[in-house]
Design an enzyme around this catalytic site. Sequence first.
Site, PDB file in Angstrom:
ATOM      1  N   LYS A  22       0.844  -1.204   0.000  1.00 51.78           N
ATOM      2  CA  LYS A  22       0.000   0.000   0.000  1.00 51.78           C
ATOM      3  C   LYS A  22       0.879   1.254   0.000  1.00 51.78           C
ATOM      4  CE  LYS A  22      -1.906   1.762   3.994  1.00 51.78           C
ATOM      5  NZ  LYS A  22      -1.642   3.211   4.070  1.00 51.78           N
ATOM      6  N   ASN A  23       1.825   1.293   0.915  1.00 54.32           N
ATOM      7  CA  ASN A  23       2.594   2.525   1.091  1.00 54.32           C
ATOM      8  C   ASN A  23       3.612   2.772  -0.018  1.00 54.32           C
ATOM      9  OD1 ASN A  23       1.121   3.055   3.314  1.00 54.32           O
ATOM     10  ND2 ASN A  23       2.755   2.659   4.820  1.00 54.32           N
ATOM     11  N   ARG A  92      -5.909  11.063   3.783  1.00 50.43           N
ATOM     12  CA  ARG A  92      -4.990  12.117   4.175  1.00 50.43           C
ATOM     13  C   ARG A  92      -3.698  12.089   3.365  1.00 50.43           C
ATOM     14  NH1 ARG A  92      -6.027  14.908   8.943  1.00 50.43           N
ATOM     15  NH2 ARG A  92      -4.363  16.418   9.149  1.00 50.43           N
ATOM     16  N   CYS A 116      -5.633  22.521   9.083  1.00 55.76           N
ATOM     17  CA  CYS A 116      -4.326  22.777   9.718  1.00 55.76           C
ATOM     18  C   CYS A 116      -3.686  24.022   9.114  1.00 55.76           C
ATOM     19  CB  CYS A 116      -3.409  21.577   9.553  1.00 55.76           C
ATOM     20  SG  CYS A 116      -3.108  21.123   7.845  1.00 55.76           S
ATOM     21  N   ARG A 121       2.190  21.200  12.256  1.00 55.12           N
ATOM     22  CA  ARG A 121       2.134  19.812  11.831  1.00 55.12           C
ATOM     23  C   ARG A 121       0.762  19.522  11.225  1.00 55.12           C
ATOM     24  NH1 ARG A 121       1.836  16.863  16.206  1.00 55.12           N
ATOM     25  NH2 ARG A 121       2.015  15.030  14.938  1.00 55.12           N
ATOM     26  N   PRO A 122       0.564  18.519  10.399  1.00 59.44           N
ATOM     27  CA  PRO A 122       1.582  17.524  10.099  1.00 59.44           C
ATOM     28  C   PRO A 122       2.174  17.605   8.704  1.00 59.44           C
ATOM     29  CG  PRO A 122      -0.564  16.588   9.700  1.00 59.44           C
ATOM     30  CD  PRO A 122      -0.747  18.071   9.945  1.00 59.44           C
ATOM     31  N   ILE A 123       2.011  18.723   7.967  1.00 62.44           N
ATOM     32  CA  ILE A 123       2.646  18.726   6.644  1.00 62.44           C
ATOM     33  C   ILE A 123       3.688  19.833   6.532  1.00 62.44           C
ATOM     34  CG2 ILE A 123       0.766  17.557   5.386  1.00 62.44           C
ATOM     35  CD1 ILE A 123       0.064  20.409   4.275  1.00 62.44           C
ATOM     36  N   ASP A 124       4.129  20.355   7.686  1.00 61.19           N
ATOM     37  CA  ASP A 124       5.113  21.437   7.655  1.00 61.19           C
ATOM     38  C   ASP A 124       6.403  21.005   6.942  1.00 61.19           C
ATOM     39  OD1 ASP A 124       5.270  19.694   9.879  1.00 61.19           O
ATOM     40  OD2 ASP A 124       6.710  21.002  10.848  1.00 61.19           O
ATOM     41  N   LEU A 125       6.799  19.741   7.114  1.00 62.49           N
ATOM     42  CA  LEU A 125       8.052  19.276   6.499  1.00 62.49           C
ATOM     43  C   LEU A 125       7.913  19.181   4.975  1.00 62.49           C
ATOM     44  CD1 LEU A 125       8.909  16.513   9.132  1.00 62.49           C
ATOM     45  CD2 LEU A 125      10.012  18.743   8.907  1.00 62.49           C
ATOM     46  N   ASP A 304       3.988   1.115  12.169  1.00 60.94           N
ATOM     47  CA  ASP A 304       2.796   0.446  11.633  1.00 60.94           C
ATOM     48  C   ASP A 304       2.624  -0.972  12.173  1.00 60.94           C
ATOM     49  OD1 ASP A 304       2.118   2.678  10.231  1.00 60.94           O
ATOM     50  OD2 ASP A 304       2.732   1.937   8.271  1.00 60.94           O
ATOM     51  N   ILE A 326       6.984   7.443  17.097  1.00 59.79           N
ATOM     52  CA  ILE A 326       6.731   8.150  15.829  1.00 59.79           C
ATOM     53  C   ILE A 326       5.441   8.964  15.884  1.00 59.79           C
ATOM     54  CG2 ILE A 326       6.527   7.910  13.308  1.00 59.79           C
ATOM     55  CD1 ILE A 326       9.244   6.980  14.411  1.00 59.79           C
ATOM     56  N   ARG A 396      -9.067  -0.300   4.239  1.00 63.54           N
ATOM     57  CA  ARG A 396      -8.251   0.745   3.608  1.00 63.54           C
ATOM     58  C   ARG A 396      -6.906   0.195   3.174  1.00 63.54           C
ATOM     59  NH1 ARG A 396      -8.517   6.531   6.330  1.00 63.54           N
ATOM     60  NH2 ARG A 396      -7.175   6.777   4.540  1.00 63.54           N
TER      61      ARG A 396
HETATM   62  C1  UD1 Z   1       4.069   7.025   6.271  1.00 66.06           C
HETATM   63  C2  UD1 Z   1       3.175   5.821   6.117  1.00 66.06           C
HETATM   64  C3  UD1 Z   1       2.597   5.403   7.454  1.00 66.06           C
HETATM   65  C4  UD1 Z   1       3.717   5.200   8.464  1.00 66.06           C
HETATM   66  C5  UD1 Z   1       4.621   6.412   8.525  1.00 66.06           C
HETATM   67  C6  UD1 Z   1       5.849   6.211   9.409  1.00 66.06           C
HETATM   68  C7  UD1 Z   1       2.255   6.119   3.886  1.00 66.06           C
HETATM   69  C8  UD1 Z   1       1.048   6.387   3.061  1.00 66.06           C
HETATM   70  N1  UD1 Z   1       2.082   6.162   5.214  1.00 66.06           N
HETATM   71  O1  UD1 Z   1       3.225   8.084   6.758  1.00 66.06           O
HETATM   72  O2  UD1 Z   1       1.876   4.197   7.257  1.00 66.06           O
HETATM   73  O3  UD1 Z   1       3.154   4.980   9.733  1.00 66.06           O
HETATM   74  O4  UD1 Z   1       5.096   6.737   7.204  1.00 66.06           O
HETATM   75  O5  UD1 Z   1       6.581   5.124   9.009  1.00 66.06           O
HETATM   76  O6  UD1 Z   1       3.333   5.824   3.377  1.00 66.06           O
HETATM   77  N2  UD1 Z   1       5.425  14.893  10.663  1.00 66.06           N
HETATM   78  C9  UD1 Z   1       5.483  16.230  10.933  1.00 66.06           C
HETATM   79  N3  UD1 Z   1       5.435  17.096   9.891  1.00 66.06           N
HETATM   80  C10 UD1 Z   1       5.371  16.691   8.588  1.00 66.06           C
HETATM   81  C11 UD1 Z   1       5.308  15.309   8.325  1.00 66.06           C
HETATM   82  C12 UD1 Z   1       5.341  14.432   9.382  1.00 66.06           C
HETATM   83  O7  UD1 Z   1       5.572  16.633  12.072  1.00 66.06           O
HETATM   84  O8  UD1 Z   1       5.345  17.524   7.689  1.00 66.06           O
HETATM   85  C13 UD1 Z   1       5.461  13.932  11.788  1.00 66.06           C
HETATM   86  C14 UD1 Z   1       4.192  13.092  11.857  1.00 66.06           C
HETATM   87  O9  UD1 Z   1       3.168  13.772  12.542  1.00 66.06           O
HETATM   88  C15 UD1 Z   1       4.680  11.874  12.572  1.00 66.06           C
HETATM   89  C16 UD1 Z   1       6.105  11.703  12.033  1.00 66.06           C
HETATM   90  O10 UD1 Z   1       6.483  12.972  11.535  1.00 66.06           O
HETATM   91  O11 UD1 Z   1       4.733  12.099  13.943  1.00 66.06           O
HETATM   92  C17 UD1 Z   1       6.238  10.646  10.952  1.00 66.06           C
HETATM   93  O12 UD1 Z   1       5.461  10.976   9.870  1.00 66.06           O
HETATM   94  P1  UD1 Z   1       5.844  10.591   8.360  1.00 66.06           P
HETATM   95  O13 UD1 Z   1       7.144   9.836   8.318  1.00 66.06           O
HETATM   96  O14 UD1 Z   1       5.713  11.805   7.523  1.00 66.06           O
HETATM   97  O15 UD1 Z   1       4.674   9.582   8.017  1.00 66.06           O
HETATM   98  P2  UD1 Z   1       3.746   9.596   6.760  1.00 66.06           P
HETATM   99  O16 UD1 Z   1       4.531   9.830   5.520  1.00 66.06           O
HETATM  100  O17 UD1 Z   1       2.550  10.447   7.025  1.00 66.06           O
END
Ligand code: UD1
Length: 416
Positions: A22-23, A92, A116, A121-125, A304, A326, A396
């Site tokens: 999936k991922n 999301r 948001c 967070r959570p797409i700031d990065l 996960d 995480i 999902r």
């Molecule tokens: C992906 C996986 C998810 C998995 C996760 C961690 C997909 C579709 N999903 O999610 O199944 O659990 O990796 O291995 O591939 N964060 C921020 N700001 C950001 C982005 C992330 O603070 O802009 C934080 C998140 O809130 C979280 C952590 O970073 O606490 C990890 O998130 P991230 O590695 O980005 O996970 P996803 O890509 O969302």
Amino acid sequence: MSTYIITGGKKLEGEVSVSGSKNASLPILAATILNKGITRLYNVPNIHDTKVMLEILKYLGCKIKRSKEKVVIDARNIQRYEIPENLMRKMRSSVILAGALLGRFKQATFSCPGGCDIGARPIDLHLKAFENLGINISENTGYIRCKCDIIRPGKIHFDFPSVGATENAILAATLAEGTTVISNAAMEPEIIDLQNFLNKLGAKITGAGTSQIIIKGVSNLKDMGYKVMPDRIEAGTLLCAGAITSGNVLVKNVIPQHLTPVLEKLEECGCNLKIGKEEILLQAPKKLQAVNIKTMPYPGFPTDMQAIFSTTLTIAKGNSVVVENIFENRYKYVAELQRMGAKVTLEGRTAVIHGVRKLNGVNVEATDLRGGAALVLAGLVAKGKTRVNNIEYILRGYENLDKKLSKLGAKITKEV
Ligand code: UD1
């Protein structure tokens, strides 16, 4: 709302094959936008999340043909670069389309579910990475607009190795003129799969799987076919299903190296593993031993797998300590497990699991994808009948979980 009804107590035995990841599929499907032509993808799991991704690609203007064997995406005539709120809300992780749209059209607009703020967070990065590539970002009434004249390749350093942000940065930089270097990149196997896919189509990306990824921009990609990697979390789930039922299962179509931290913990619990090139045979002991787990970015123990492994430990001998590093709030399933008789004490990011002799079948609610799968595992071993409600969460991300478990001897049916 659909339900799984499970009668516990069956030892799982036999062999089962893992579906495509999936991922890995989600960013690769998004990446097909970068090819102004036709891309063929094999091994894409037929699950809710990939269906939503295909729905969005269709909305943007792609022509999609899906057969049992493959998905064909014709991205020659995309007319839109805006993803409306109703589609964003369905998944999301559709934010991953932003990088691909930016790469192709230099602009992308999407709603931010939950309202948001930029910078929060959570797409700031993700947004910081775009800014490093010279992309302007603005927010208006819940919509985020990203725009630039050209993508300006450069350096991106992540404070935290976010999987999605790393993928988005790769997607935005693939067709840029010049070289982009990402440091402290996420090292997950799904990022290697994205690199392999893009390189097969003609991109020039190196370093995925390490913390530094180098993207030399190319002017265009070419039509090609690609087979998505197997789902390591589904593989881990099926292995844990074997472990919790004291079973004997052969899990096929896996890449065992992707599961190293999970396999080590299964062995520490007392399971006997025979690891082949693309398969893992698990023989579980009568009684599992408690182990401690800390989730970490890859190659650490995957977040996960946290709910699924923690659930497996509820009937192990002794006390296990689990630390979720995480995601905050990834213990929602624990309250449901407690209703089944599990003894778990929670404090912040730490769960202490006091192994019990048995769990009891009751009605429980899936609260999220992995937490839901964890409750199914609990049902496999619980005394009596367990009804897991709200299995839409599970659907999902798992393709035919009920059928696969039935094939291994579980008594599980789906009520729609
Ligand atoms: C992906 C996986 C998810 C998995 C996760 C961690 C997909 C579709 N999903 O999610 O199944 O659990 O990796 O291995 O591939 N964060 C921020 N700001 C950001 C982005 C992330 O603070 O802009 C934080 C998140 O809130 C979280 C952590 O970073 O606490 C990890 O998130 P991230 O590695 O980005 O996970 P996803 O890509 O969302």
